[in-house]
Design a protein around this motif. Sequence first.
Motif: not given
Lengths: 111, 111
Positions: A36-37, A43-44, A89-93, A105-109
Amino acid sequence: DTAVSQTPKYLVTQMGNDKSIKCEQNLGHDTMYWYKQDSKKFLKIMFSYNNKELIINETVPNRFSPKSPDKAHLNLHINSLELGDSAVYFCASSQNTLEQYFGPGTRLTVT
Amino acid sequence: EDKVVQSPLSLVVHEGDTVTLNCSYEVTNFRSLLWYKQEKKAPTFLFMLTSSGIEKKSGRLSSILDKKELFSILNITATQTGDSAIYLCAVEPGTASKLTFGTGTRLQVTL
Protein backbone atom coordinates in the motif's frame (compact mmCIF):
# COMPACT_ATOMS: atom_id res chain seq x y z
CA ASP A 1 4.65 -8.58 -22.66
CA THR A 2 3.40 -7.39 -19.30
CA ALA A 3 5.30 -8.97 -16.43
CA VAL A 4 3.06 -8.02 -13.50
CA SER A 5 -0.41 -6.77 -14.28
CA GLN A 6 -3.16 -5.45 -12.06
CA THR A 7 -6.81 -4.71 -12.63
CA PRO A 8 -8.41 -2.31 -12.36
CA LYS A 9 -5.99 0.61 -12.65
CA TYR A 10 -8.45 2.98 -11.06
CA LEU A 11 -11.23 2.23 -8.61
CA VAL A 12 -13.62 4.80 -7.19
CA THR A 13 -16.17 3.54 -4.72
CA GLN A 14 -18.22 4.57 -1.73
CA MET A 15 -17.59 3.85 1.91
CA GLY A 16 -18.95 0.54 3.07
CA ASN A 17 -18.65 -1.20 -0.29
CA ASP A 18 -16.65 -4.37 -0.93
CA LYS A 19 -14.15 -4.42 -3.78
CA SER A 20 -11.45 -6.66 -5.24
CA ILE A 21 -8.17 -5.98 -7.03
CA LYS A 22 -6.59 -8.67 -9.17
CA CYS A 23 -2.93 -9.32 -9.84
CA GLU A 24 -1.23 -11.67 -12.26
CA GLN A 25 2.42 -12.28 -13.03
CA ASN A 26 3.85 -14.17 -15.98
CA LEU A 27 7.43 -14.28 -14.73
CA GLY A 28 7.20 -17.72 -13.16
CA HIS A 29 7.99 -16.24 -9.73
CA ASP A 30 7.15 -18.11 -6.55
CA THR A 31 6.45 -15.13 -4.33
CA MET A 32 3.88 -12.37 -4.69
CA TYR A 33 3.21 -9.30 -2.57
CA TRP A 34 0.70 -6.58 -1.92
CA TYR A 35 1.91 -3.11 -0.95
CA LYS A 36 0.00 0.00 0.00
CA GLN A 37 1.40 3.41 -0.94
CA ASP A 38 -0.17 6.33 0.87
CA SER A 39 -0.46 9.95 -0.19
CA LYS A 40 3.03 10.67 1.14
CA LYS A 41 4.40 7.99 -1.17
CA PHE A 42 5.33 5.70 1.71
CA LEU A 43 5.34 2.12 0.43
CA LYS A 44 4.40 -0.48 3.04
CA ILE A 45 4.06 -4.20 2.66
CA MET A 46 0.72 -5.76 3.48
CA PHE A 47 0.93 -9.43 2.48
CA SER A 48 3.25 -11.91 0.88
CA TYR A 49 2.45 -15.32 -0.58
CA ASN A 50 4.92 -18.01 -1.53
CA ASN A 51 3.58 -20.83 -3.70
CA LYS A 52 0.02 -19.96 -2.71
CA GLU A 53 0.80 -19.91 0.99
CA LEU A 54 0.61 -16.80 3.15
CA ILE A 55 4.04 -16.02 4.59
CA ILE A 56 3.77 -12.39 5.59
CA ASN A 57 0.74 -10.74 7.09
CA GLU A 58 1.59 -7.31 8.40
CA THR A 59 -0.67 -5.37 10.73
CA VAL A 60 -3.54 -4.97 8.32
CA PRO A 61 -7.23 -4.80 9.26
CA ASN A 62 -8.98 -8.09 8.71
CA ARG A 63 -11.24 -6.32 6.22
CA PHE A 64 -8.38 -7.02 3.81
CA SER A 65 -8.23 -10.60 2.62
CA PRO A 66 -5.72 -11.82 0.06
CA LYS A 67 -6.37 -14.92 -2.02
CA SER A 68 -3.93 -16.82 -4.16
CA PRO A 69 -5.65 -19.37 -6.41
CA ASP A 70 -2.28 -20.30 -7.96
CA LYS A 71 1.24 -18.98 -7.78
CA ALA A 72 0.72 -16.66 -10.73
CA HIS A 73 -2.22 -14.84 -9.16
CA LEU A 74 -2.72 -12.90 -5.96
CA ASN A 75 -5.97 -11.05 -5.47
CA LEU A 76 -6.90 -8.61 -2.75
CA HIS A 77 -10.43 -8.32 -1.46
CA ILE A 78 -11.42 -5.43 0.77
CA ASN A 79 -14.64 -5.42 2.79
CA SER A 80 -16.45 -2.43 4.20
CA LEU A 81 -14.19 0.13 2.58
CA GLU A 82 -13.19 3.17 4.64
CA LEU A 83 -11.91 6.60 3.64
CA GLY A 84 -8.46 5.70 4.98
CA ASP A 85 -8.21 2.85 2.52
CA SER A 86 -7.71 5.37 -0.28
CA ALA A 87 -4.23 4.76 -1.62
CA VAL A 88 -2.35 3.17 -4.47
CA TYR A 89 -2.05 -0.59 -4.10
CA PHE A 90 0.88 -2.28 -5.77
CA CYS A 91 1.27 -5.94 -6.48
CA ALA A 92 4.80 -7.31 -6.88
CA SER A 93 6.50 -10.63 -7.48
CA SER A 94 9.95 -12.06 -6.96
CA GLN A 95 11.95 -15.25 -7.17
CA ASN A 96 14.33 -15.94 -4.31
CA THR A 97 16.57 -12.92 -4.67
CA LEU A 98 13.96 -10.43 -3.60
CA GLU A 99 14.46 -8.37 -6.76
CA GLN A 100 10.80 -7.49 -6.83
CA TYR A 101 8.97 -6.54 -9.96
CA PHE A 102 6.04 -4.24 -9.39
CA GLY A 103 2.74 -4.00 -11.18
CA PRO A 104 1.42 -0.63 -12.41
CA GLY A 105 -0.63 -0.03 -9.30
CA THR A 106 -4.34 0.37 -8.59
CA ARG A 107 -5.42 3.79 -7.40
CA LEU A 108 -8.29 3.27 -4.98
CA THR A 109 -10.41 6.27 -4.02
CA VAL A 110 -13.04 5.82 -1.35
CA THR A 111 -15.66 8.57 -1.16
CA GLU B 1 11.27 -2.94 14.18
CA ASP B 2 13.19 -2.54 10.93
CA LYS B 3 13.78 1.05 9.89
CA VAL B 4 14.97 2.76 6.72
CA VAL B 5 15.69 6.49 6.58
CA GLN B 6 16.43 8.31 3.36
CA SER B 7 17.85 11.77 2.90
CA PRO B 8 17.31 14.29 1.61
CA LEU B 9 13.53 14.03 1.34
CA SER B 10 13.62 16.12 -1.80
CA LEU B 11 16.21 17.63 -4.05
CA VAL B 12 16.17 20.01 -7.01
CA VAL B 13 19.23 20.12 -9.25
CA HIS B 14 20.18 21.40 -12.68
CA GLU B 15 20.75 19.10 -15.60
CA GLY B 16 24.35 17.97 -15.62
CA ASP B 17 24.79 18.07 -11.86
CA THR B 18 25.87 15.06 -9.83
CA VAL B 19 23.68 13.98 -6.94
CA THR B 20 24.14 11.64 -4.00
CA LEU B 21 21.16 10.08 -2.28
CA ASN B 22 21.51 8.56 1.15
CA CYS B 23 19.91 5.59 2.83
CA SER B 24 20.56 4.47 6.39
CA TYR B 25 18.97 1.45 7.97
CA GLU B 26 18.40 -0.65 11.04
CA VAL B 27 17.41 -4.21 10.36
CA THR B 28 17.56 -7.55 12.08
CA ASN B 29 20.01 -9.88 10.36
CA PHE B 30 20.57 -7.84 7.22
CA ARG B 31 20.36 -9.75 3.96
CA SER B 32 20.21 -7.14 1.19
CA LEU B 33 19.50 -3.51 0.32
CA LEU B 34 17.69 -2.52 -2.84
CA TRP B 35 17.23 0.73 -4.72
CA TYR B 36 14.17 1.47 -6.83
CA LYS B 37 13.17 4.36 -9.08
CA GLN B 38 9.54 5.39 -9.11
CA GLU B 39 8.31 7.74 -11.77
CA LYS B 40 4.60 8.07 -12.36
CA LYS B 41 3.64 4.50 -11.68
CA ALA B 42 5.34 1.38 -10.38
CA PRO B 43 8.78 1.31 -8.77
CA THR B 44 11.39 -0.16 -11.08
CA PHE B 45 14.39 -2.04 -9.80
CA LEU B 46 17.82 -0.39 -9.95
CA PHE B 47 20.28 -2.26 -7.74
CA MET B 48 20.55 -4.94 -5.11
CA LEU B 49 23.49 -4.76 -2.71
CA THR B 50 24.57 -7.49 -0.36
CA SER B 51 28.28 -6.92 0.24
CA SER B 52 30.10 -3.92 1.64
CA GLY B 53 32.39 -1.87 -0.53
CA ILE B 54 31.43 -3.34 -3.88
CA GLU B 55 30.10 -0.71 -6.22
CA LYS B 56 27.23 -1.58 -8.49
CA LYS B 57 27.06 0.49 -11.64
CA SER B 58 24.56 0.98 -14.42
CA GLY B 59 25.26 3.79 -16.83
CA ARG B 60 25.29 7.06 -14.93
CA LEU B 61 23.95 5.43 -11.76
CA SER B 62 26.05 3.71 -9.16
CA SER B 63 25.53 2.52 -5.62
CA ILE B 64 27.60 1.23 -2.76
CA LEU B 65 26.85 -0.32 0.60
CA ASP B 66 28.58 0.08 3.96
CA LYS B 67 27.40 -2.69 6.27
CA LYS B 68 29.53 -1.47 9.15
CA GLU B 69 28.03 2.00 9.19
CA LEU B 70 24.64 0.72 8.00
CA PHE B 71 24.10 2.94 5.00
CA SER B 72 24.09 3.04 1.25
CA ILE B 73 24.43 5.82 -1.29
CA LEU B 74 23.06 6.14 -4.77
CA ASN B 75 25.02 8.41 -7.10
CA ILE B 76 23.73 9.85 -10.32
CA THR B 77 26.24 11.69 -12.50
CA ALA B 78 25.44 14.11 -15.34
CA THR B 79 21.78 14.18 -14.34
CA GLN B 80 19.10 14.47 -17.00
CA THR B 81 15.48 15.55 -16.76
CA GLY B 82 14.52 11.90 -17.20
CA ASP B 83 16.15 11.14 -13.86
CA SER B 84 13.37 13.09 -12.13
CA ALA B 85 11.61 10.55 -9.92
CA ILE B 86 11.28 9.28 -6.40
CA TYR B 87 14.17 7.03 -5.44
CA LEU B 88 13.27 4.35 -2.92
CA CYS B 89 15.62 2.40 -0.72
CA ALA B 90 14.52 -0.88 0.85
CA VAL B 91 16.12 -3.48 3.09
CA GLU B 92 15.47 -7.16 3.49
CA PRO B 93 16.07 -8.89 6.80
CA GLY B 94 17.47 -12.37 6.86
CA THR B 95 14.54 -13.60 8.88
CA ALA B 96 11.63 -12.85 6.56
CA SER B 97 10.98 -12.47 2.87
CA LYS B 98 9.83 -8.90 2.91
CA LEU B 99 11.15 -5.45 2.13
CA THR B 100 10.99 -2.43 4.39
CA PHE B 101 10.99 0.75 2.34
CA GLY B 102 12.19 4.21 3.23
CA THR B 103 10.04 7.24 2.50
CA GLY B 104 12.01 7.98 -0.64
CA THR B 105 13.93 10.94 -2.03
CA ARG B 106 12.09 13.03 -4.57
CA LEU B 107 14.58 14.22 -7.18
CA GLN B 108 13.73 16.94 -9.65
CA VAL B 109 16.16 17.74 -12.44
CA THR B 110 15.57 21.09 -14.16
CA LEU B 111 16.93 22.48 -17.40
